[in-house]
Motif scaffolding. Structure first.
Motif, PDB file in Angstrom:
ATOM      1  N   VAL A   1       2.442   0.322  14.657  1.00  0.00           N
ATOM      2  CA  VAL A   1       1.909  -0.150  13.473  1.00  0.00           C
ATOM      3  C   VAL A   1       1.108   0.657  12.548  1.00  0.00           C
ATOM      4  CG1 VAL A   1       2.431  -2.526  14.213  1.00  0.00           C
ATOM      5  CG2 VAL A   1      -0.012  -1.675  14.319  1.00  0.00           C
ATOM      6  N   GLN A   2       0.487   1.574  13.303  1.00  0.00           N
ATOM      7  CA  GLN A   2      -0.234   2.342  12.464  1.00  0.00           C
ATOM      8  C   GLN A   2       0.639   3.617  11.619  1.00  0.00           C
ATOM      9  OE1 GLN A   2      -3.775   2.248  12.354  1.00  0.00           O
ATOM     10  NE2 GLN A   2      -3.062   0.349  13.285  1.00  0.00           N
TER      11      GLN A   2
ATOM     12  N   HIS B   1       4.139   0.580   8.622  1.00  0.00           N
ATOM     13  CA  HIS B   1       3.367  -0.682   8.271  1.00  0.00           C
ATOM     14  C   HIS B   1       4.389  -1.808   8.181  1.00  0.00           C
ATOM     15  CE1 HIS B   1      -0.415   1.346   8.061  1.00  0.00           C
ATOM     16  NE2 HIS B   1       0.264   2.278   7.085  1.00  0.00           N
TER      17      HIS B   1
ATOM     18  N   GLU C   1       0.435  -9.224  11.352  1.00  0.00           N
ATOM     19  CA  GLU C   1       0.531  -7.920  12.161  1.00  0.00           C
ATOM     20  C   GLU C   1       0.914  -8.185  13.448  1.00  0.00           C
ATOM     21  OE1 GLU C   1      -2.658  -4.835  13.539  1.00  0.00           O
ATOM     22  OE2 GLU C   1      -2.177  -4.579  11.480  1.00  0.00           O
TER      23      GLU C   1
ATOM     24  N   TRP D   1       4.492  -8.223  13.440  1.00  0.00           N
ATOM     25  CA  TRP D   1       5.220  -7.114  13.522  1.00  0.00           C
ATOM     26  C   TRP D   1       4.962  -6.271  14.729  1.00  0.00           C
ATOM     27  CZ3 TRP D   1       8.839  -4.687  11.477  1.00  0.00           C
ATOM     28  CH2 TRP D   1       8.681  -3.388  11.006  1.00  0.00           C
ATOM     29  N   GLN D   2       4.007  -6.369  15.474  1.00  0.00           N
ATOM     30  CA  GLN D   2       3.758  -5.752  16.541  1.00  0.00           C
ATOM     31  C   GLN D   2       4.799  -6.254  17.409  1.00  0.00           C
ATOM     32  OE1 GLN D   2      -0.159  -5.116  18.378  1.00  0.00           O
ATOM     33  NE2 GLN D   2      -1.185  -5.034  16.389  1.00  0.00           N
TER      34      GLN D   2
END
Length: 497
Positions: free
Chosen positions: A125-126, A129, A137, A140-141
């Motif tokens: 995620v870094q 995005h 988040e 998303w992870q």
């Protein structure tokens, strides 16, 4: 015209397609995952002096190396798919062996995949995005973690050579990356001997032992994966030579690399800064490896370490997809799981159904862990108090940490039993050919046994880790009724064989 008796079915055997380099890379590549990039911060937080930190990594290394040296004897002696499942079956019978395989599927192996995927996603995620339609988040992870599991699963279904080749290439890349990190402060000139302080504690009391035991859980996770080559024994060429060599050389390299990387972190960063990197609220940019790289390389260092850890955890994921399903395949071949599990893909010659089953449960664990984080416990609930309390704790815990203790407890129960089987088989099966015998027997396996008992006892004593450990243990016990429900009666042809 006489009747012909049908020949009994021959057991399915997997082809020997992996050489010594692949065997070594399964050991090294499976072990170097996310641990060395995340765990040193927790160790510094629990044991805030360099002497104790080195001791924890050395003890963990000696502990796992003792286990690897012992298991190498069993792997060379019985080079069959399933590894520890086979050793437990021969030493203790079918029920304990089944419980190992059940634990692998429900707790240890699938849980390791979920934990590695969670670490992968924290760095992913870094770099990538979340899109506009995913605002959370954590969601998303979870999507990234599930996708990583799916990709390595597909690769290993398509061929053992492909999975083994990916393991070799990926291991070379990530070992090179870790060695580059170790050399970085000497190239960039960013370290100081003063950062290594304090070397010894200011006072000696019981809290030191408590801290060491807490740190040991994370260290053993960082070393986890050393067993992974033995389930592949049926597919390794000259296993009587290549399994012991992979274990001995692999563990020696790993202990040296982990110690060097830990010392490099402490050479660059003060003790307090490393310990602060254990705070989950800081996000991945505050993880110890990211802080280390940012200190030496500036903001671009965070991107560099994110890419390295993504590569590292992905290859460790691949190692688990490559090795774990062989246990379920072997169990089904013995009639302890439905025949669906021992079907070999007619084109790819892989235990495709077993590989797929492991991936589905690993994804399920990832989704469940994410739900526990996203959904707070109900305020007015009929749930027992201890469940509400546990849910509250898990709701505030990162996915990676939820899965970590869950995995380590279940894994170590059966690691312990697998190692003790060497004592049983030396007594009950002395006639078996042993191309390699454990160095330092019986002291070497006893080191592992004693350390395992101490660690498991401490995990049950510690309130923070007890719930995850008990959940893992409960799933293992569910394997007892599952054994009687899932095992199938042999056909007439199989009985004749």
């Amino acid at each position: 015209m006489g009747t012909e008796t049908a020949a009994p079915p021959q057991p399915v055997v997997l082809p020997r397609v992996l050489g010594p380099v692949a065997a070594l890379c399964v050991v090294v590549g499976s072990v170097i995952g996310s641990g060395i990039f995340l765990v040193p911060a927790g160790v510094a937080n629990d044991v805030p002096f360099l002497g104790g930190i080195i001791a924890v990594w050395v003890i963990g290394g000696v502990f796992t190396t003792a286990g690897a040296l012992t298991l190498a004897e069993l792997g060379a002696m019985m080079p069959q798919a399933g590894g520890p499942y086979v050793y437990l079956r021969e030493a203790y019978g079918k029920l304990p062996a089944f419980l190992f395989g059940w634990s692998e599927l429900t707790v240890s192996r699938a849980g390791s995949m979920a934990t590695l995927a969670a670490a992968f996603s924290r760095y992913f995620v870094q770099v990538v995005h979340p899109p506009a339609f995913i605002s959370n988040e954590q969601v998303w992870q979870a999507c990234a973690a599930c996708s990583a599991i799916a990709v390595v699963t597909l690769i290993n279904i398509l061929g053992t050579r492909g999975g083994g080749g990916l393991q070799v290439v990926g291991t070379a890349l990530k070992v090179g990356g870790v060695l580059s990190l170790i050399a970085l402060p000497f190239v960039m000139g960013g370290g100081s001997v003063g950062n290594l302080a304090p070397v010894m504690p200011t006072r000696v009391d019981a809290s030191i032992f408590t801290g060491i035991m807490a740190a040991m859980v994370g260290v053993l996770w960082a070393y986890d994966g050393w067993m992974n080559v033995t389930p592949l024994a049926e597919e390794i060429r000259e296993p009587e030579k290549n399994i012991p060599r992979a274990m001995v050389f692999g563990m020696s390299a790993l202990v040296a690399i982990y110690l060097a990387m830990t010392l490099a972190y402490h050479y660059v960063l003060p003790m307090a800064e490393i310990a602060a990197a254990d705070e989950p609220e800081g996000g991945i940019t505050k993880a110890v490896a990211a802080v280390y790289c940012k200190t030496l390389l500036g903001p671009s260092g965070v991107m560099a370490i994110s890419m390295l850890v993504m590569c590292s955890t992905f290859i460790s994921l691949n190692g688990n997809a490559l090795t774990g399903p062989r246990s379920y395949f072997a169990m089904a071949r013995d009639g302890l799981l439905p025949a669906w599990f021992d079907r070999v893909h007619p084109r790819f010659q892989t235990p495709a159904n077993a590989i797929l089953s492991q991936a589905i449960w690993a994804i399920g664990l990832t989704v469940l862990g994410t739900v526990l984080i996203l959904v707070p416990p109900p305020s007015n609930s009929a749930l027992p108090g201890f469940l509400t309390s546990a849910w509250t704790v898990l709701n505030k815990t990162p996915l990676y940490d939820i899965l970590l203790t869950y995995v380590i407890f279940g894994a170590n129960v059966f690691y312990l039993l697998a190692i003790t089987s060497v004592f049983v088989l030396r007594r009950t099966r002395p006639e078996l050919h042993r191309p390699y015998k454990t160095w330092g027997y019986p002291i070497t396996p006893l080191i592992f046994v004693v350390a395992s008992l101490v660690l498991l006892g401490d995990m049950l004593r510690n309130e923070q880790s007890r719930m995850q450990a008990l959940v893992g243990g409960g799933l293992i016990l569910l394997g007892i009724p599952a054994y009687y429900l899932l095992r199938r009666k042999p056909t007439a042809a199989e009985s004749a064989a």
